[in-house]
Design a protein around this motif. Sequence first.
Motif, short mmCIF file in Angstrom:
data_model
loop_
_atom_site.label_atom_id
_atom_site.label_comp_id
_atom_site.label_asym_id
_atom_site.label_seq_id
_atom_site.Cartn_x
_atom_site.Cartn_y
_atom_site.Cartn_z
N LEU A 288 2.40 1.70 -3.49
CA LEU A 288 1.45 2.24 -4.46
C LEU A 288 1.19 3.72 -4.20
O LEU A 288 1.06 4.52 -5.14
N GLY A 289 1.11 4.08 -2.88
CA GLY A 289 0.92 5.50 -2.59
C GLY A 289 2.12 6.34 -3.01
O GLY A 289 1.95 7.45 -3.55
N ASP A 290 3.33 5.79 -2.82
CA ASP A 290 4.52 6.54 -3.24
C ASP A 290 4.59 6.68 -4.76
O ASP A 290 4.96 7.75 -5.28
N VAL A 291 4.24 5.60 -5.46
CA VAL A 291 4.24 5.68 -6.92
C VAL A 291 3.23 6.71 -7.40
O VAL A 291 3.51 7.52 -8.30
N ALA A 292 2.03 6.68 -6.80
CA ALA A 292 1.02 7.65 -7.20
C ALA A 292 1.49 9.08 -6.91
O ALA A 292 1.26 10.01 -7.71
N HIS A 293 2.15 9.25 -5.76
CA HIS A 293 2.65 10.58 -5.43
C HIS A 293 3.74 11.03 -6.39
O HIS A 293 3.77 12.21 -6.82
N GLU A 294 4.65 10.11 -6.74
CA GLU A 294 5.72 10.47 -7.66
C GLU A 294 5.18 10.80 -9.04
O GLU A 294 5.68 11.71 -9.72
N LEU A 295 4.16 10.07 -9.47
CA LEU A 295 3.58 10.35 -10.79
C LEU A 295 2.74 11.62 -10.78
O LEU A 295 2.65 12.34 -11.79
N ARG A 296 2.11 11.90 -9.66
CA ARG A 296 1.24 13.06 -9.59
C ARG A 296 2.03 14.36 -9.66
O ARG A 296 1.55 15.36 -10.22
N ARG B 164 0.83 -1.21 0.00
CA ARG B 164 0.00 0.00 0.00
C ARG B 164 0.86 1.26 0.00
O ARG B 164 0.58 2.23 -0.70
#
Length: 549
Positions: free
Chosen positions: A317-325, A314
Amino acid sequence: MPPLRSLVPSPPLTLHRKAFIALAALLVALLLIFAGFSRLGLQRGLGPYVAEIELARMDWLAERLQSHYTQTGGWDRLRTQPGLWGELSHPGSGQRRPGSQRTGGDPTPPTDARPQGGDAPSSHTGPPPYPFGGNRGPIVGGGDYPPPPPPPAPPEGRLGDSRNGPSPPQRHPDDLFPRLGLVDPQERVVAGTAPQPGGARLALRGLDGQTIGHLVLAPPQGVRSEADQAFLAQHLGFVAWTGLAGLALALLLSGWLARRWLAPVEALATGARGIAQGHLHTRVAVQGNDELAQLARTFNTMAEQLSSIEASRRQWLGDVAHELRTPLAAMRAEIEAVQDGVRPFDDKTALRLHRQVMRLIQLVGDLRTSLDAAGTGAPSAQVPVHPLSLLTEALASMRPRLAQASIHVDTAGLNPLATQSPPPLVRGDAQQLHQVFMNLLENSLRYTDAGGLLHISACEAKSPDGVPNLQVRLDDSAPGVPAHELPRIFDRLYRAETSRNRDHGGSGLGLAICRAIVLAHDGTLTAEASPLGGLRITLALPLLENSAP
């Protein structure tokens, strides 16, 4: 019309029920075996037991035989006159000697007909097996024998007392006397039946106390009479009721034991269902130190690991979403500003958008490389390579950027080993190892203050298990990494607090990629505080045997 099948499903045959049924079947089988052997034992032991009782009640016959032996001087007359045995063993059946008188009643036998030497007749221990007449037995060839004594009432607690259980069956004389026999001290048959296995015997003694023979009685054959069958049935009934009571108690105990033993299994099944439903916080109680307790501990450890993996997933996935955002939000702001007319679309705007797109491409590429490196296991090409040559090549390509950042590079600890002949060799993939060195140098470049120092050294050493390794060490200057964050700097998308600023351009995946590649080469990659004030990265790779020191 065929009968309708029941629509109610039968209850499942659980492990608890299986264990109870198995224990119950075992107990029933043991009860049947016990009953069978009890019946067989009673059938085989009843005959010898009855023979012992019957012979114990025939002491009157023993007295007659002892008197006969004393008067005749041995057993020769019994051997030569078969009819004499029947007259001695059947009171009142013989004829009186001529000249003897019967005056009515039973006259007292003469003293010379009794055993001499103070050997009085033995006391009577029970009634004879049949009613006796009042006449003395006649003497064949001279003298009178003592008559059978009257049967006294059996005392309490003796054999035959109904309070001590069923009495052994009484035998009719027609069944008793054919089984009687007399043997001399040399076990030769004098009269009657020869000794039989399981038969009873009574010692006969002379005036001097020496054994003169044995009165033997063979056991009855089989259970033929109604008395025998009733006696056997009564004992078997007692055995059956006792066995049924024991079976009931054993079934209750087996049910309790089965429930107690299988309770941890049911708890594990419930916990497994909870884990399958996504409740990773499920734990089972641990009781004792047996195998089931060890299984429960293993289950709890597995649940903790699954919970940790799920939490890491989890977070990842949150870090990936943050990096992409972050780059997407920057691109959106640039595009909306151009659409609103706030900012013209010129070369500078296009350059900023291009940088954000390249950042996204780099992030996606690093993510793919990290996942591939973690899942490949062994490197794709297993060939001997020169790792220090790869490090020298990577350092040469990074020197201009390091010089631009005013970072001084010290390779005094690297040159002696890099220039030796033959150079140290490891087995692996040259391209992947080159990427490891590039990422490590890139990490020092990004997170070392301007004017800092990067010290690179290499040596050959042995691991704790004795394997020769090549160790490469990179020490950089400030800023450093807090001690509590050192174990996590190899996690994907993790940045230490002092280097979290994205202006450096890192994706947080470089060190994670390095660790995955090094582990695939059977090496180790560790991080610790550097004496220079920054971070020390130590890389260890197993050397080939021909290059080991």
